[in-house]
Design a protein around this motif. Structure first.
Motif, PDB file in Angstrom:
ATOM      1  N   THR A   1     -14.812 -24.369 -25.990  1.00 40.08           N
ATOM      2  CA  THR A   1     -15.148 -23.793 -24.683  1.00 40.08           C
ATOM      3  C   THR A   1     -14.819 -24.717 -23.516  1.00 40.08           C
ATOM      4  N   GLY A   2     -14.629 -26.007 -23.813  1.00 41.36           N
ATOM      5  CA  GLY A   2     -14.390 -26.954 -22.732  1.00 41.36           C
ATOM      6  C   GLY A   2     -15.639 -27.259 -21.924  1.00 41.36           C
ATOM      7  N   ARG A   3     -16.798 -26.828 -22.402  1.00 45.19           N
ATOM      8  CA  ARG A   3     -18.063 -27.051 -21.691  1.00 45.19           C
ATOM      9  C   ARG A   3     -19.083 -27.729 -22.615  1.00 45.19           C
ATOM     10  N   THR A   4     -20.008 -28.435 -22.009  1.00 45.57           N
ATOM     11  CA  THR A   4     -21.081 -29.056 -22.773  1.00 45.57           C
ATOM     12  C   THR A   4     -22.169 -28.029 -23.062  1.00 45.57           C
ATOM     13  N   MET A   5     -22.973 -28.304 -24.079  1.00 45.74           N
ATOM     14  CA  MET A   5     -24.092 -27.423 -24.379  1.00 45.74           C
ATOM     15  C   MET A   5     -25.091 -27.430 -23.220  1.00 45.74           C
ATOM     16  N   LEU A   6     -25.254 -28.571 -22.577  1.00 42.40           N
ATOM     17  CA  LEU A   6     -26.125 -28.656 -21.405  1.00 42.40           C
ATOM     18  C   LEU A   6     -25.676 -27.667 -20.336  1.00 42.40           C
ATOM     19  N   ASP A   7     -24.368 -27.585 -20.099  1.00 40.21           N
ATOM     20  CA  ASP A   7     -23.831 -26.661 -19.110  1.00 40.21           C
ATOM     21  C   ASP A   7     -24.066 -25.207 -19.524  1.00 40.21           C
ATOM     22  N   TRP A   8     -23.802 -24.895 -20.785  1.00 41.66           N
ATOM     23  CA  TRP A   8     -23.990 -23.526 -21.258  1.00 41.66           C
ATOM     24  C   TRP A   8     -25.452 -23.094 -21.131  1.00 41.66           C
ATOM     25  N   ILE A   9     -26.353 -23.974 -21.487  1.00 37.94           N
ATOM     26  CA  ILE A   9     -27.776 -23.635 -21.400  1.00 37.94           C
ATOM     27  C   ILE A   9     -28.164 -23.349 -19.951  1.00 37.94           C
ATOM     28  N   ARG A  10     -27.686 -24.164 -19.037  1.00 31.58           N
ATOM     29  CA  ARG A  10     -28.024 -23.962 -17.629  1.00 31.58           C
ATOM     30  C   ARG A  10     -27.360 -22.718 -17.045  1.00 31.58           C
ATOM     31  N   ARG A  11     -26.244 -22.303 -17.598  1.00 35.78           N
ATOM     32  CA  ARG A  11     -25.598 -21.068 -17.146  1.00 35.78           C
ATOM     33  C   ARG A  11     -26.261 -19.826 -17.728  1.00 35.78           C
ATOM     34  N   LEU A  12     -26.652 -19.905 -19.003  1.00 39.08           N
ATOM     35  CA  LEU A  12     -27.159 -18.725 -19.698  1.00 39.08           C
ATOM     36  C   LEU A  12     -28.648 -18.466 -19.453  1.00 39.08           C
ATOM     37  N   ALA A  13     -29.443 -19.519 -19.342  1.00 35.74           N
ATOM     38  CA  ALA A  13     -30.896 -19.348 -19.233  1.00 35.74           C
ATOM     39  C   ALA A  13     -31.323 -18.466 -18.062  1.00 35.74           C
ATOM     40  N   PRO A  14     -30.695 -18.579 -16.868  1.00 30.25           N
ATOM     41  CA  PRO A  14     -31.108 -17.698 -15.769  1.00 30.25           C
ATOM     42  C   PRO A  14     -30.768 -16.233 -16.003  1.00 30.25           C
ATOM     43  N   ARG A  15     -29.909 -15.939 -16.965  1.00 26.79           N
ATOM     44  CA  ARG A  15     -29.500 -14.559 -17.258  1.00 26.79           C
ATOM     45  C   ARG A  15     -30.374 -13.904 -18.328  1.00 26.79           C
ATOM     46  N   ALA A  16     -31.237 -14.676 -18.962  1.00 24.01           N
ATOM     47  CA  ALA A  16     -32.022 -14.165 -20.084  1.00 24.01           C
ATOM     48  C   ALA A  16     -33.352 -13.583 -19.615  1.00 24.01           C
ATOM     49  N   ARG A  17     -33.722 -12.461 -20.223  1.00 28.08           N
ATOM     50  CA  ARG A  17     -35.045 -11.906 -19.934  1.00 28.08           C
ATOM     51  C   ARG A  17     -36.126 -12.833 -20.467  1.00 28.08           C
ATOM     52  N   TYR A  18     -35.877 -13.400 -21.639  1.00 28.96           N
ATOM     53  CA  TYR A  18     -36.801 -14.365 -22.234  1.00 28.96           C
ATOM     54  C   TYR A  18     -35.997 -15.531 -22.782  1.00 28.96           C
ATOM     55  N   CYS A  19     -36.540 -16.726 -22.638  1.00 29.87           N
ATOM     56  CA  CYS A  19     -35.886 -17.924 -23.169  1.00 29.87           C
ATOM     57  C   CYS A  19     -36.855 -18.607 -24.127  1.00 29.87           C
ATOM     58  N   LEU A  20     -36.404 -18.799 -25.366  1.00 34.01           N
ATOM     59  CA  LEU A  20     -37.238 -19.415 -26.394  1.00 34.01           C
ATOM     60  C   LEU A  20     -36.644 -20.742 -26.845  1.00 34.01           C
ATOM     61  N   ALA A  21     -37.470 -21.775 -26.817  1.00 35.38           N
ATOM     62  CA  ALA A  21     -37.110 -23.053 -27.431  1.00 35.38           C
ATOM     63  C   ALA A  21     -37.602 -22.995 -28.868  1.00 35.38           C
ATOM     64  N   VAL A  22     -36.692 -22.905 -29.817  1.00 32.51           N
ATOM     65  CA  VAL A  22     -37.058 -22.741 -31.225  1.00 32.51           C
ATOM     66  C   VAL A  22     -37.104 -24.116 -31.892  1.00 32.51           C
ATOM     67  N   GLY A  23     -38.308 -24.569 -32.195  1.00 28.28           N
ATOM     68  CA  GLY A  23     -38.482 -25.875 -32.812  1.00 28.28           C
ATOM     69  C   GLY A  23     -38.894 -26.938 -31.805  1.00 28.28           C
TER      70      GLY A  23
END
Length: 343
Positions: free
Chosen positions: A103-125
């Motif tokens: 993807t050319g992106r870090t997981m940190l970047d993906w999380i910050r892009r996707l989390a505002p789009r989610a109805r619910y965000c779960l940290a699993v573990g």
């Protein structure tokens, strides 16, 4: 899952996206055990579409990037964003220690892009919740949780983050969490039967975090009389000498079976308090730190003075049967029997 037996499917189905950050994969291994038919079919039965999971989905490469970009741009609705593993911010806050391949992106970047789009965000573990094992000192990866760094609010998304539902990140903490904790949280959210009042002070679902791992332990008689095990093959309580922290750990671990039965203490091993922030920073998991012969970590639900007084009283009243069985690997004296079987 009988409590959800009458649930009808959503129309259209709700969507779930699962990503793995700094992870051993243990949370995925745990949730796969959920339900008699397996987790993917369990999701489908409850009307939840699995958009993508790195270990379970067939989509790869460009297909995955298309899914992620569509969600990030708001073109594809996302109900559940589940993140497994610590968010690795290193080096120097760049997140480059953990890129999402292709993807050319870090997981940190993906999380910050996707989390505002989610109805619910779960940290699993616990890793995704508070940083977990990867955050143990000296932590060159700068690991943290989604919305916590240890017990302090912040993390990768910041303390002010709220999903589209208005909820903070829901921390399904545990290393690994019980499969029921994961699935029951998802279903409660789907049913609209879950809000911020159902979270404890560390954003864990109260349905499992309102009790201690100690509750229901099959060694509780030994605990009550402070009859302690001296080695791991002994039957006695492991709190005094062998590092057990079940009296300080949130979880109903001893009240519901793992994989059909059992728990850490039932299997003869100490509870390491894996549902708690910074559990990874202990100097040793197999011994109990003491000051003046008194364990440093005492039960969360009892004042120190009470515990010391009750411990002394309990030890003075310990039945011979409990005292002798505590340091044996099998029951030496049955209930009702004295030391001398001829009496």
């Amino acid at each position: 899952m009988a409590m959800f037996a009458n649930l009808t499917r959503s129309d259209p189905p709700m969507s779930l996206l699962w990503l793995q950050a700094g992870s051993c994969g243990g949370c995925t291994m745990s949730v796969l055990e959920n339900g008699a038919q397996g987790w993917p079919r369990e999701l489908k039965a409850f009307g939840i579409e699995l958009l993508w999971h790195p270990s379970l989905s067939e989509d790869t490469g460009a297909e995955v990037i298309e899914i992620l970009e569509a969600v990030a741009e708001g073109a594809r609705p996302l109900d559940f964003l589940c993140i497994e593993g610590s968010v690795l911010r290193g080096p120097n806050g760049t997140g480059l220690f953990n890129r999402l391949a292709g993807t050319g992106r870090t997981m940190l970047d993906w999380i910050r892009r996707l989390a505002p789009r989610a109805r619910y965000c779960l940290a699993v573990g616990t890793c995704a919740s508070y940083g977990g094992i990867h955050a143990a000192a000296p932590d060159p990866t700068e690991a943290c949780g989604l919305q916590y760094e240890g017990a302090e609010a912040g993390g990768a998304l910041g303390g002010d983050y709220r999903s589209l539902s208005g909820l903070p990140v829901i921390n399904v903490a545990g290393c690994a969490p019980h499969p029921g904790w994961i699935m029951e949280t998802i279903i409660a959210l789907q049913m609209g039967d879950f809000d911020e009042r159902d979270l404890d002070r560390l954003a864990r679902p109260k349905f499992y975090a309102k009790t201690l791992a100690h509750h229901g332990c099959d060694r509780n008689e030994y605990y009550e009389f402070k009859a302690s095990a001296e080695k791991f093959s002994d039957l006695g309580c492991m709190m005094e000498h062998l590092g057990c922290k079940a009296t300080q750990a949130a979880g109903d671990c001893n009240q519901r079976g793992w994989n059909g039965g059992g728990s850490c203490t039932h299997g003869g091993f100490s509870c390491v308090a894996c549902t708690e922030p910074a559990f990874e920073d202990r100097t040793g998991f197999l011994d109990t730190p003491k000051v003046g012969g008194i364990p440093v970590g005492l039960p969360l639900d009892m004042p120190k003075a009470w515990f010391v007084a009750l411990a002394a009283l309990s030890k003075s009243a310990t039945p011979d049967r409990v005292r002798e069985n505590a340091t044996s690997d099998r029951v030496v004296l049955d209930p009702g029997r004295s030391r001398n079987p001829t009496e």
